[in-house]
Design an enzyme around this catalytic site. Structure first.
Site, short mmCIF file in Angstrom:
data_model
loop_
_atom_site.label_atom_id
_atom_site.label_comp_id
_atom_site.label_asym_id
_atom_site.label_seq_id
_atom_site.Cartn_x
_atom_site.Cartn_y
_atom_site.Cartn_z
N LYS A 39 22.36 -1.26 48.87
CA LYS A 39 22.38 -2.69 48.50
C LYS A 39 21.95 -3.56 49.68
CE LYS A 39 26.35 -4.33 46.76
NZ LYS A 39 26.94 -5.51 47.43
N SER A 40 22.47 -3.28 50.86
CA SER A 40 22.13 -4.11 52.03
C SER A 40 20.64 -4.07 52.31
CB SER A 40 22.88 -3.59 53.27
OG SER A 40 24.26 -3.76 53.11
N ARG A 44 17.57 -7.10 51.91
CA ARG A 44 16.75 -7.42 53.07
C ARG A 44 15.27 -7.16 52.82
NH1 ARG A 44 21.86 -6.50 54.51
NH2 ARG A 44 22.68 -7.24 56.52
N ARG A 140 34.73 -17.82 47.92
CA ARG A 140 34.58 -17.19 49.24
C ARG A 140 34.11 -18.19 50.31
NH1 ARG A 140 31.50 -11.60 48.34
NH2 ARG A 140 32.16 -11.34 50.51
N ASP A 339 33.41 -1.79 53.42
CA ASP A 339 33.44 -1.78 51.95
C ASP A 339 34.12 -0.54 51.39
OD1 ASP A 339 32.12 -4.21 51.84
OD2 ASP A 339 30.14 -3.28 51.87
N ARG A 370 40.84 -7.89 48.84
CA ARG A 370 40.90 -6.44 48.65
C ARG A 370 42.13 -5.79 49.28
NH1 ARG A 370 34.50 -4.82 49.24
NH2 ARG A 370 33.97 -5.37 47.08
N ARG A 413 34.11 -2.79 43.29
CA ARG A 413 34.66 -1.64 44.03
C ARG A 413 36.10 -1.33 43.62
NH1 ARG A 413 30.22 -1.02 47.44
NH2 ARG A 413 29.59 -2.92 48.50
C1 S3P Z 1 26.87 -6.66 54.14
C2 S3P Z 1 27.80 -6.93 55.11
C3 S3P Z 1 29.26 -6.78 54.91
C4 S3P Z 1 29.59 -6.04 53.63
C5 S3P Z 1 28.71 -6.42 52.49
C6 S3P Z 1 27.26 -6.16 52.82
C7 S3P Z 1 25.44 -6.84 54.46
O1 S3P Z 1 29.84 -8.05 54.89
O2 S3P Z 1 30.95 -6.22 53.30
O3 S3P Z 1 29.05 -5.69 51.32
O4 S3P Z 1 24.58 -6.31 53.72
O5 S3P Z 1 25.14 -7.50 55.46
P1 S3P Z 1 30.23 -8.82 56.26
O6 S3P Z 1 29.00 -8.88 57.06
O7 S3P Z 1 30.67 -10.20 55.90
O8 S3P Z 1 31.33 -8.01 56.86
#
Ligand code: S3P
Length: 456
Positions: A39-40, A44, A140, A339, A370, A413
């Site tokens: 996902k990250s 990007r 959030r 996560d 969480r 999750r």
């Molecule tokens: C992510 C960073 C994390 C993570 C999120 C994905 C990212 O959050 O919890 O699911 O892709 O940069 P934080 O950077 O706020 O810890």
């Protein structure tokens, strides 16, 4: 833009029709699977593709709701985004600082990452955009992102306390580079500053006390930016980005998401007799804290076919059911498994002995609180658990009574963790709503069924 069916429409409140599901004790899980793309990296790839000149081709993109909302936002900001085949996408970018004024609000649904990264990218452009999301995202904190972006010259319009959505972000006409120490280890804050820094002249520097995932840095390099990351203190990093680069469209291969793999991996560990192989799992050390912890607990996770693409390592993982024991997880490991604590708590419930997870304050501001939600999930299924300050303490007794109904709180999750728990618990475990699983792992239920998991 051609989006893959089926699509749920915007979720601005709790969906009124919930989709409950129950999981029950299953026979050994077996088979070989590839979980969806990371996902990250998917977010990007779309954002950097949109900020580049020329064409970016992405294969293995996660086609979950979170990422599809980022794709739509890139389209709304002027990039051309097209699906060319299953998990294959093409982006024609507008270049650094080239975003156009969007005609309507950008809706990020459930996704904090999509929203916060795009805020960074918009902050460096002379445009205004309205950011919004579902009830979970609206709750959030966004101040942590807006603070550095305002230092760079952007301005946030009126918003609720803590900078909560919906809000209008006015990008900087002349963004200024800054040196920023992130107040918490957060790849989202770091990435937002770096993405805004692309449009600023000179060097934008981010210092983090604990290193967070470095996908933005690796991918910026892959797209042609000059970016240097050096160690800072005992666990931190200093990242320096030279502004106003010409980013060139690039090919991105998205590896399988270790955070999604975490669910079937823990299932394979706790369901007796299981033997499951996972291909192409990303093994970037800033993401693999769960695997380290599970191995310390006695898990059999074998790595083979180790390789890499664009700086991101990946491997095949073979996971066999294992007797687990309780361990203590140090706070400095949190960024590399932020996560994964929910599903680790499930593994800890089946272990013998106590597992102590320290320094989990950031879990309180995720898709749900969480820390409390994990404790509630365990408690309702007969597991002894305690939240002590920011620590989570789980008393493993080798088996889980089960029989509980778990509230998912719009959090994918929680839903997947609870369903994993039911696959090895004495009595079935029910979740009130599985709809949010589609944000990150749309095929979770069929993939688990293909391995032998029983749901009804
Ligand atoms: C992510 C960073 C994390 C993570 C999120 C994905 C990212 O959050 O919890 O699911 O892709 O940069 P934080 O950077 O706020 O810890």
């Amino acid at each position: 833009m051609v989006l893959p069916p089926p699509q749920r429409t915007t979720i601005l409140t709790h969906s009124t029709t919930q989709t409950p599901l129950e999981s029950r004790a299953s026979g050994p899980l077996s088979g070989k699977v590839r979980v969806p793309g990371d996902k990250s990296i998917s977010h990007r790839a779309l954002i950097l593709g949109a900020l580049s000149v020329g064409e970016t081709r992405i294969s293995g993109l996660l086609e979950g709701e979170d990422v599809l909302n980022t794709a739509k936002s890139m389209q709304a900001l002027g990039a051309r985004v097209e699906r060319t085949g299953p998990f294959a996408w093409k982006v024609a970018g507008v270049g650094v600082a080239g975003f156009a004024q969007p005609a309507s609000p950008l809706d990020f649904g459930n996704s904090g990452t999509g929203c916060r990264l795009v805020m960074g990218a918009v902050a460096g452009c002379p445009i205004s955009a309205v950011f919004d999301g579902d009830a979970s995202l609206r709750s959030r904190p966004m101040r942590r992102i807006l603070d550095p972006l305002e230092l760079m010259g952007a301005r946030a319009g009126e918003s609720k306390e803590g900078g909560r959505l919906p809000l209008t972000l006015h990008g900087a006409r002349d963004p200024v580079p800054i040196l920023y120490r992130t107040p918490v280890a957060s790849a989202q804050i770091k990435s937002a500053v770096l993405l805004a820094g692309l449009a600023a002249p000179g060097v934008t520097t981010v210092i983090e006390q604990e290193a967070s995932r470095d996908h933005t840095e690796l991918m910026l390099k892959h797209f042609g930016a000059e970016i240097v990351s050096t160690p800072e203190g005992s666990h931190g990093r200093k990242i320096a980005l030279t502004g106003q680069p010409e980013l060139h469209g690039a090919a991105v291969v998205v590896p399988a998401d270790p955070s999604s793999a975490a669910f079937p991996i823990v299932a394979a560990l706790v369901v007796e007799g299981s033997d499951v192989t996972f291909s192409d799992v990303m093994t970037n050390p800033l993401r693999t804290g769960l695997f380290t912890t599970l191995r310390e607990m006695g898990a059999s996770i074998e790595e083979s076919e180790v390789r890499g693409d664009a700086g991101e390592p990946m491997a095949t993982l073979r996971v066999r059911a294992s007797k687990l024991r309780g361990v203590e997880v140090p706070p400095e490991r949190a960024p590399s498994m932020i996560d994964e604590y929910l599903v680790l708590a499930v593994a800890a419930s089946f272990a013998e002995g106590t597992t102590i997870m320290r320094g989990l304050q950031e879990l309180r501001v995720k898709e749900s609180d969480r820390l409390e939600a994990t404790a509630a999930m365990l408690r309702v299924n007969g597991v002894r658990v305690e939240v002590a300050g920011d620590d989570l303490i789980v008393e493993g007794r080798g088996h889980v009574p089960g029989g509980g109904l778990v509230a998912t709180h719009m959090d994918h999750r929680i839903a997947m963790s609870a369903l994993v728990m039911g696959l090895a618990a004495d009595k079935p475990v029910k979740v009130d709503d599985t709809a949010f699983i589609a944000t990150s792992f749309p095929d979770f239920i069929p993939m688990m069924r293909s391995l032998g998991a029983e749901f009804s």
